[in-house]
Design a protein around this motif. Structure first.
Motif, PDB file in Angstrom:
ATOM      1  N   PRO A  27       0.797  -1.227   0.000  1.00  0.00           N
ATOM      2  CA  PRO A  27       0.000   0.000   0.000  1.00  0.00           C
ATOM      3  C   PRO A  27       0.827   1.274   0.000  1.00  0.00           C
ATOM      4  CG  PRO A  27      -0.165  -1.115   2.123  1.00  0.00           C
ATOM      5  CD  PRO A  27       0.562  -2.033   1.183  1.00  0.00           C
ATOM      6  N   ASN A  28       1.958   1.304   0.708  1.00  0.00           N
ATOM      7  CA  ASN A  28       2.756   2.534   0.743  1.00  0.00           C
ATOM      8  C   ASN A  28       3.306   2.892  -0.627  1.00  0.00           C
ATOM      9  OD1 ASN A  28       2.346   3.005   3.468  1.00  0.00           O
ATOM     10  ND2 ASN A  28       4.062   1.717   4.054  1.00  0.00           N
ATOM     11  N   GLN A  29       3.811   1.892  -1.349  1.00  0.00           N
ATOM     12  CA  GLN A  29       4.331   2.148  -2.683  1.00  0.00           C
ATOM     13  C   GLN A  29       3.207   2.583  -3.615  1.00  0.00           C
ATOM     14  OE1 GLN A  29       5.036  -0.547  -0.849  1.00  0.00           O
ATOM     15  NE2 GLN A  29       7.239  -0.808  -0.826  1.00  0.00           N
ATOM     16  N   LEU A  58      -8.775  15.913 -15.586  1.00  0.00           N
ATOM     17  CA  LEU A  58      -9.107  16.244 -14.201  1.00  0.00           C
ATOM     18  C   LEU A  58      -9.886  15.125 -13.529  1.00  0.00           C
ATOM     19  CD1 LEU A  58      -9.980  20.025 -14.564  1.00  0.00           C
ATOM     20  CD2 LEU A  58      -7.923  19.026 -13.497  1.00  0.00           C
ATOM     21  N   LYS A  59     -10.770  14.478 -14.270  1.00  0.00           N
ATOM     22  CA  LYS A  59     -11.514  13.329 -13.728  1.00  0.00           C
ATOM     23  C   LYS A  59     -10.557  12.185 -13.405  1.00  0.00           C
ATOM     24  CE  LYS A  59     -15.080  10.476 -13.087  1.00  0.00           C
ATOM     25  NZ  LYS A  59     -14.720   9.618 -11.993  1.00  0.00           N
ATOM     26  N   LEU A  60      -9.629  11.907 -14.315  1.00  0.00           N
ATOM     27  CA  LEU A  60      -8.641  10.855 -14.052  1.00  0.00           C
ATOM     28  C   LEU A  60      -7.808  11.194 -12.814  1.00  0.00           C
ATOM     29  CD1 LEU A  60      -7.386  10.010 -17.644  1.00  0.00           C
ATOM     30  CD2 LEU A  60      -8.494   8.440 -16.049  1.00  0.00           C
ATOM     31  N   ALA A  61      -7.391  12.448 -12.693  1.00  0.00           N
ATOM     32  CA  ALA A  61      -6.604  12.858 -11.531  1.00  0.00           C
ATOM     33  C   ALA A  61      -7.396  12.641 -10.242  1.00  0.00           C
ATOM     34  CB  ALA A  61      -6.194  14.325 -11.664  1.00  0.00           C
ATOM     35  N   ALA A  62      -8.664  13.019 -10.256  1.00  0.00           N
ATOM     36  CA  ALA A  62      -9.504  12.832  -9.072  1.00  0.00           C
ATOM     37  C   ALA A  62      -9.649  11.347  -8.743  1.00  0.00           C
ATOM     38  CB  ALA A  62     -10.871  13.470  -9.296  1.00  0.00           C
ATOM     39  N   ASP A  63      -9.804  10.516  -9.775  1.00  0.00           N
ATOM     40  CA  ASP A  63      -9.921   9.074  -9.542  1.00  0.00           C
ATOM     41  C   ASP A  63      -8.643   8.504  -8.943  1.00  0.00           C
ATOM     42  OD1 ASP A  63     -12.503   9.159 -10.530  1.00  0.00           O
ATOM     43  OD2 ASP A  63     -11.981   8.302 -12.484  1.00  0.00           O
ATOM     44  N   TRP A  64      -7.476   8.919  -9.457  1.00  0.00           N
ATOM     45  CA  TRP A  64      -6.207   8.426  -8.913  1.00  0.00           C
ATOM     46  C   TRP A  64      -6.005   8.906  -7.482  1.00  0.00           C
ATOM     47  CZ3 TRP A  64      -3.766   4.391 -10.489  1.00  0.00           C
ATOM     48  CH2 TRP A  64      -3.819   4.015 -11.830  1.00  0.00           C
ATOM     49  N   ASN A  65      -6.403  10.146  -7.196  1.00  0.00           N
ATOM     50  CA  ASN A  65      -6.321  10.634  -5.812  1.00  0.00           C
ATOM     51  C   ASN A  65      -7.242   9.845  -4.896  1.00  0.00           C
ATOM     52  OD1 ASN A  65      -4.314  12.628  -5.639  1.00  0.00           O
ATOM     53  ND2 ASN A  65      -5.654  14.112  -6.637  1.00  0.00           N
ATOM     54  N   ALA A  66      -8.421   9.493  -5.380  1.00  0.00           N
ATOM     55  CA  ALA A  66      -9.342   8.686  -4.579  1.00  0.00           C
ATOM     56  C   ALA A  66      -8.736   7.312  -4.303  1.00  0.00           C
ATOM     57  CB  ALA A  66     -10.688   8.547  -5.295  1.00  0.00           C
ATOM     58  N   LEU A  67      -8.066   6.721  -5.287  1.00  0.00           N
ATOM     59  CA  LEU A  67      -7.393   5.441  -5.069  1.00  0.00           C
ATOM     60  C   LEU A  67      -6.303   5.577  -4.007  1.00  0.00           C
ATOM     61  CD1 LEU A  67      -7.045   4.077  -8.704  1.00  0.00           C
ATOM     62  CD2 LEU A  67      -8.381   3.067  -6.855  1.00  0.00           C
ATOM     63  N   ALA A  68      -5.555   6.676  -4.060  1.00  0.00           N
ATOM     64  CA  ALA A  68      -4.504   6.909  -3.059  1.00  0.00           C
ATOM     65  C   ALA A  68      -5.102   7.037  -1.665  1.00  0.00           C
ATOM     66  CB  ALA A  68      -3.705   8.164  -3.420  1.00  0.00           C
ATOM     67  N   GLU A  69      -6.195   7.785  -1.562  1.00  0.00           N
ATOM     68  CA  GLU A  69      -6.848   7.948  -0.268  1.00  0.00           C
ATOM     69  C   GLU A  69      -7.397   6.620   0.247  1.00  0.00           C
ATOM     70  OE1 GLU A  69      -6.766  10.617   1.692  1.00  0.00           O
ATOM     71  OE2 GLU A  69      -5.444  11.421   0.144  1.00  0.00           O
ATOM     72  N   ASP A  70      -7.983   5.833  -0.646  1.00  0.00           N
ATOM     73  CA  ASP A  70      -8.506   4.524  -0.254  1.00  0.00           C
ATOM     74  C   ASP A  70      -7.375   3.609   0.225  1.00  0.00           C
ATOM     75  OD1 ASP A  70     -10.710   2.533  -0.120  1.00  0.00           O
ATOM     76  OD2 ASP A  70      -9.531   1.533  -1.694  1.00  0.00           O
ATOM     77  N   ALA A  71      -6.257   3.614  -0.494  1.00  0.00           N
ATOM     78  CA  ALA A  71      -5.117   2.792  -0.098  1.00  0.00           C
ATOM     79  C   ALA A  71      -4.565   3.245   1.248  1.00  0.00           C
ATOM     80  CB  ALA A  71      -4.028   2.835  -1.172  1.00  0.00           C
ATOM     81  N   ALA A  72      -4.517   4.556   1.472  1.00  0.00           N
ATOM     82  CA  ALA A  72      -4.030   5.075   2.754  1.00  0.00           C
ATOM     83  C   ALA A  72      -4.969   4.662   3.882  1.00  0.00           C
ATOM     84  CB  ALA A  72      -3.900   6.594   2.683  1.00  0.00           C
ATOM     85  N   GLN A  73      -6.266   4.725   3.627  1.00  0.00           N
ATOM     86  CA  GLN A  73      -7.239   4.329   4.650  1.00  0.00           C
ATOM     87  C   GLN A  73      -7.104   2.840   4.973  1.00  0.00           C
ATOM     88  OE1 GLN A  73      -9.329   6.476   6.235  1.00  0.00           O
ATOM     89  NE2 GLN A  73      -9.839   4.774   7.564  1.00  0.00           N
ATOM     90  N   ARG A  74      -6.953   2.007   3.932  1.00  0.00           N
ATOM     91  CA  ARG A  74      -6.799   0.574   4.170  1.00  0.00           C
ATOM     92  C   ARG A  74      -5.505   0.282   4.930  1.00  0.00           C
ATOM     93  NH1 ARG A  74      -6.294  -1.814  -0.916  1.00  0.00           N
ATOM     94  NH2 ARG A  74      -6.565   0.181  -1.913  1.00  0.00           N
ATOM     95  N   ARG A  75      -4.452   1.018   4.618  1.00  0.00           N
ATOM     96  CA  ARG A  75      -3.175   0.844   5.329  1.00  0.00           C
ATOM     97  C   ARG A  75      -3.355   1.198   6.803  1.00  0.00           C
ATOM     98  NH1 ARG A  75       0.718   5.370   4.106  1.00  0.00           N
ATOM     99  NH2 ARG A  75      -0.842   6.334   5.424  1.00  0.00           N
ATOM    100  N   ASP A  76      -4.031   2.305   7.062  1.00  0.00           N
ATOM    101  CA  ASP A  76      -4.206   2.761   8.440  1.00  0.00           C
ATOM    102  C   ASP A  76      -5.168   1.884   9.236  1.00  0.00           C
ATOM    103  OD1 ASP A  76      -2.474   4.790   7.780  1.00  0.00           O
ATOM    104  OD2 ASP A  76      -4.055   6.301   7.507  1.00  0.00           O
ATOM    105  N   ASP A  77      -6.131   1.285   8.544  1.00  0.00           N
ATOM    106  CA  ASP A  77      -7.110   0.433   9.222  1.00  0.00           C
ATOM    107  C   ASP A  77      -6.601  -0.974   9.483  1.00  0.00           C
ATOM    108  OD1 ASP A  77      -8.914   2.483   9.259  1.00  0.00           O
ATOM    109  OD2 ASP A  77     -10.111   1.744   7.570  1.00  0.00           O
ATOM    110  N   GLY A  78      -5.572  -1.339   8.750  1.00  0.00           N
ATOM    111  CA  GLY A  78      -5.310  -2.709   8.947  1.00  0.00           C
ATOM    112  C   GLY A  78      -4.080  -3.341   8.774  1.00  0.00           C
TER     113      GLY A  78
END
Length: 78
Positions: A27-29, A58-78
């Motif tokens: 997840p960090n990478q 801009l839509k693609l950028a937002a989607d990639w940022n959402a993936l990063a946020e989701d990965a960070a949340q999963r890393r922090d949760d578990g």
């Protein structure tokens, strides 16, 4: 380029996509990679010639940022 010479790996913002399951192993990478791809999409949006292209980048950028946020949340949760 003929289809036979094209890479079979999908590309987004100039980057080949990895294994869909890799996000749960590194997840960090992936967080850094997703944010870097989002930054590239933002840069392409800045230089887009047409409004529809800019909106798509801009839509693609937002989607990639959402993936990063989701990965960070999963890393922090578990």
């Amino acid at each position: 380029m003929p289809i036979s010479e094209a890479s079979s790996a999908p590309r987004v913002c100039g980057e080949p996509m990895g294994d869909a399951d890799s996000s749960k192993w590194m997840p960090n990478q992936n967080i850094g990679r997703y944010r870097a791809i989002a930054d590239e999409c933002y840069a392409r949006a800045e230089h887009a010639r047409y409004v529809l292209d800019k909106e798509a980048w801009l839509k693609l950028a937002a989607d990639w940022n959402a993936l990063a946020e989701d990965a960070a949340q999963r890393r922090d949760d578990g």
